[in-house]
Design a protein around this motif. Structure first.
Motif, mmCIF file in Angstrom:
data_model
loop_
_atom_site.group_PDB
_atom_site.id
_atom_site.type_symbol
_atom_site.label_atom_id
_atom_site.label_comp_id
_atom_site.label_asym_id
_atom_site.label_seq_id
_atom_site.Cartn_x
_atom_site.Cartn_y
_atom_site.Cartn_z
ATOM 1 N N GLN A 38 -0.769 -42.003 -49.354
ATOM 2 C CA GLN A 38 0.550 -42.131 -48.741
ATOM 3 C C GLN A 38 0.674 -43.427 -47.940
ATOM 4 O O GLN A 38 1.734 -44.060 -47.930
ATOM 5 C CB GLN A 38 0.829 -40.940 -47.830
ATOM 6 C CG GLN A 38 1.232 -39.673 -48.564
ATOM 7 C CD GLN A 38 1.664 -38.592 -47.611
ATOM 8 O OE1 GLN A 38 0.985 -38.306 -46.621
ATOM 9 N NE2 GLN A 38 2.802 -37.980 -47.884
ATOM 10 N N LYS A 39 -0.407 -43.814 -47.287
ATOM 11 C CA LYS A 39 -0.379 -45.052 -46.505
ATOM 12 C C LYS A 39 -0.255 -46.281 -47.391
ATOM 13 O O LYS A 39 0.333 -47.291 -47.007
ATOM 14 C CB LYS A 39 -1.648 -45.160 -45.645
ATOM 15 C CG LYS A 39 -1.729 -44.138 -44.515
ATOM 16 C CD LYS A 39 -3.038 -44.289 -43.760
ATOM 17 C CE LYS A 39 -3.146 -43.281 -42.621
ATOM 18 N NZ LYS A 39 -4.454 -43.384 -41.916
ATOM 19 N N ARG A 40 -0.816 -46.198 -48.591
ATOM 20 C CA ARG A 40 -0.876 -47.360 -49.478
ATOM 21 C C ARG A 40 0.249 -47.412 -50.508
ATOM 22 O O ARG A 40 0.462 -48.458 -51.137
ATOM 23 C CB ARG A 40 -2.221 -47.371 -50.213
ATOM 24 C CG ARG A 40 -3.435 -47.517 -49.316
ATOM 25 C CD ARG A 40 -4.715 -47.387 -50.125
ATOM 26 N NE ARG A 40 -5.905 -47.455 -49.296
ATOM 27 C CZ ARG A 40 -6.552 -48.570 -48.994
ATOM 28 N NH1 ARG A 40 -6.100 -49.733 -49.448
ATOM 29 N NH2 ARG A 40 -7.631 -48.555 -48.241
ATOM 30 N N GLU A 41 0.946 -46.321 -50.723
ATOM 31 C CA GLU A 41 1.856 -46.230 -51.866
ATOM 32 C C GLU A 41 2.973 -47.266 -51.849
ATOM 33 O O GLU A 41 3.406 -47.740 -52.900
ATOM 34 C CB GLU A 41 2.454 -44.821 -51.966
ATOM 35 C CG GLU A 41 3.320 -44.407 -50.796
ATOM 36 C CD GLU A 41 3.926 -43.022 -51.005
ATOM 37 O OE1 GLU A 41 4.285 -42.687 -52.146
ATOM 38 O OE2 GLU A 41 4.046 -42.278 -50.006
ATOM 39 N N THR A 42 3.460 -47.637 -50.669
ATOM 40 C CA THR A 42 4.596 -48.561 -50.607
ATOM 41 C C THR A 42 4.194 -50.026 -50.756
ATOM 42 O O THR A 42 5.060 -50.901 -50.743
ATOM 43 C CB THR A 42 5.373 -48.375 -49.289
ATOM 44 O OG1 THR A 42 4.483 -48.565 -48.178
ATOM 45 C CG2 THR A 42 6.000 -46.991 -49.226
ATOM 46 N N GLN A 43 2.901 -50.307 -50.877
ATOM 47 C CA GLN A 43 2.487 -51.688 -51.124
ATOM 48 C C GLN A 43 3.012 -52.196 -52.463
ATOM 49 O O GLN A 43 3.248 -53.386 -52.635
ATOM 50 C CB GLN A 43 0.960 -51.802 -51.088
ATOM 51 C CG GLN A 43 0.357 -51.615 -49.708
ATOM 52 C CD GLN A 43 -1.165 -51.759 -49.726
ATOM 53 O OE1 GLN A 43 -1.756 -52.060 -50.760
ATOM 54 N NE2 GLN A 43 -1.791 -51.530 -48.587
ATOM 55 N N TYR A 44 3.201 -51.272 -53.405
ATOM 56 C CA TYR A 44 3.668 -51.654 -54.730
ATOM 57 C C TYR A 44 5.045 -51.083 -55.063
ATOM 58 O O TYR A 44 5.857 -51.753 -55.691
ATOM 59 C CB TYR A 44 2.662 -51.194 -55.798
ATOM 60 C CG TYR A 44 1.530 -52.165 -55.992
ATOM 61 C CD1 TYR A 44 1.565 -53.106 -57.012
ATOM 62 C CD2 TYR A 44 0.425 -52.157 -55.147
ATOM 63 C CE1 TYR A 44 0.532 -54.018 -57.190
ATOM 64 C CE2 TYR A 44 -0.608 -53.059 -55.315
ATOM 65 C CZ TYR A 44 -0.558 -53.983 -56.335
ATOM 66 O OH TYR A 44 -1.572 -54.887 -56.498
ATOM 67 N N PRO A 219 6.382 -43.118 -54.503
ATOM 68 C CA PRO A 219 5.658 -42.354 -55.523
ATOM 69 C C PRO A 219 5.387 -40.897 -55.130
ATOM 70 O O PRO A 219 5.460 -40.011 -55.989
ATOM 71 C CB PRO A 219 4.361 -43.151 -55.681
ATOM 72 C CG PRO A 219 4.761 -44.554 -55.375
ATOM 73 C CD PRO A 219 5.754 -44.436 -54.259
ATOM 74 N N SER A 220 5.083 -40.655 -53.860
ATOM 75 C CA SER A 220 4.819 -39.275 -53.437
ATOM 76 C C SER A 220 6.067 -38.414 -53.545
ATOM 77 O O SER A 220 5.990 -37.228 -53.895
ATOM 78 C CB SER A 220 4.283 -39.251 -52.008
ATOM 79 O OG SER A 220 5.184 -39.885 -51.114
ATOM 80 N N HIS A 221 7.248 -38.990 -53.265
ATOM 81 C CA HIS A 221 8.499 -38.245 -53.391
ATOM 82 C C HIS A 221 8.809 -37.974 -54.864
ATOM 83 O O HIS A 221 9.227 -36.858 -55.221
ATOM 84 C CB HIS A 221 9.648 -39.030 -52.755
ATOM 85 C CG HIS A 221 9.659 -38.954 -51.264
ATOM 86 N ND1 HIS A 221 10.815 -38.869 -50.522
ATOM 87 C CD2 HIS A 221 8.658 -38.944 -50.358
ATOM 88 C CE1 HIS A 221 10.531 -38.818 -49.236
ATOM 89 N NE2 HIS A 221 9.217 -38.865 -49.118
#
Length: 321
Positions: A38-44, A219-221
């Motif tokens: 979750q911490k890394r998902e928004t990097q891409y 991505p988690s959503h």
């Protein structure tokens, strides 16, 4: 990352698999992995990184089809192809790459993704990649391909932890997304329904990775939406429950907009095979907003949905085999 969750996929029983048993089997706290993703998902992938007007978007589906075909010929995991697509999107959304170099960049992304997703035995050798992609016929050698990989890595600033929705979906499936209180047409669930949940989750993952518009969502959503869409397609009730809220940290209202986007796109792709008496979107609205809970021909409709799906290349296939 993908192989970790696949090793602890799902208990054949209907109750959610307890976290401690998975932790003991893998030797890790899987919820810590989830939090890290979750911490890394928004990097891409995020609304901030979403570039729908990038110059390559009109031709993206051709490139994605080509990458999926390469992945199939190399017998790569589904998640490897998904990661490679996210990598290429990251590069092409910020940089105008000449079309003559698209296949080189795409193959480099597949190679880089395979290093993180595949075991050493499954990782494709560079000479094999050059032959399969026909890059060797355009003058590329082992050394020139290595140079291409370095250029891709520089474009990505060597930040290689791309987290596609399929990683979250595999995490959710490994923890369990079917529960003892769930029912199908008022009856207890069978093992066949469990298998179809997995098939539909993979189907929705493959469907959404092909369409760039879904990269506006975390991505988690999107992964939670895929679990919801799978349950609704199979007419599992309740469609969402407190166990899933605790698992995903999301309630149905958090993913309502995303769900409508996924389902409408699915119905556009299969206009003749959505449930006939009550569409998925209508059923979602009725269940979550106080209406009736189903149609009169539910068994036939569910069988229709169980029958059709897409493979990773977007080809219509029969799921019920």
């Amino acid at each position: 990352m993908s192989s970790i969750f696949k090793n602890a996929f799902m208990n054949p029983h209907f109750s959610v698999r307890c976290q401690s048993s998975i932790d003991a089997e893998l030797g890790v706290d899987v919820e810590d992995l989830f939090i890290d993703m979750q911490k890394r998902e928004t990097q891409y992938v995020s609304s901030k990184n979403y570039k729908p007007n990038a110059s390559y978007i009109p031709c993206r589906h051709h490139l994605v089809n080509w990458m999926v075909n390469v992945g199939e010929q190399c017998n790569l995991l589904n998640s490897t192809v998904h990661v490679s697509i996210i990598l290429i999107d990251k590069i092409f959304s910020k940089r105008d790459v000449p079309k003559s170099e698209w296949h080189l960049f795409a193959t480099a992304c597949i190679s880089i993704a395979a290093k993180s997703e595949e075991t050493h035995e499954r990782y494709p050798a560079i000479p094999d990649l050059l032959a399969i992609t026909k890059l060797s016929g355009t003058g590329h050698t082992y050394l020139s391909f290595r140079d291409g990989e370095i250029e891709v890595l520089d474009c990505l600033r060597w930040r290689l932890r791309a987290v596609p929705p399929i990683h979250f979906v595999e995490y959710f499936l490994s923890r369990g997304v079917i529960f003892e209180a769930d029912t199908w047409q008022g009856c207890e669930l069978t093992e066949e329904i469990l298998e179809y949940v997995k098939k539909y989750a993979e189907y929705f993952c493959n469907l959404t990775i092909r369409k760039y518009t879904f990269q506006q969502y975390r991505p988690s959503h999107l992964a939670a939406t895929i679990i919801l869409a799978s349950r609704i397609a199979l007419q599992i009730e309740p469609t969402w429950c407190q166990e899933l809220v605790r698992l995903t940290y999301l309630d149905q209202h958090d993913i309502s907009e995303t769900y409508h986007h996924v389902w409408s796109y699915c119905e556009d792709q299969f206009p003749g095979h959505s449930p006939r008496s009550l569409s998925g979107m209508e059923r979602y609205d009725n269940i979550f907003h106080g209406g009736r809970k189903g149609g009169r021909n539910r068994k036939h409709n569910t069988q229709t949905w169980l029958k059709y799906g897409l493979d990773t290349r977007g080809r219509r296939v029969i799921l019920d085999r």
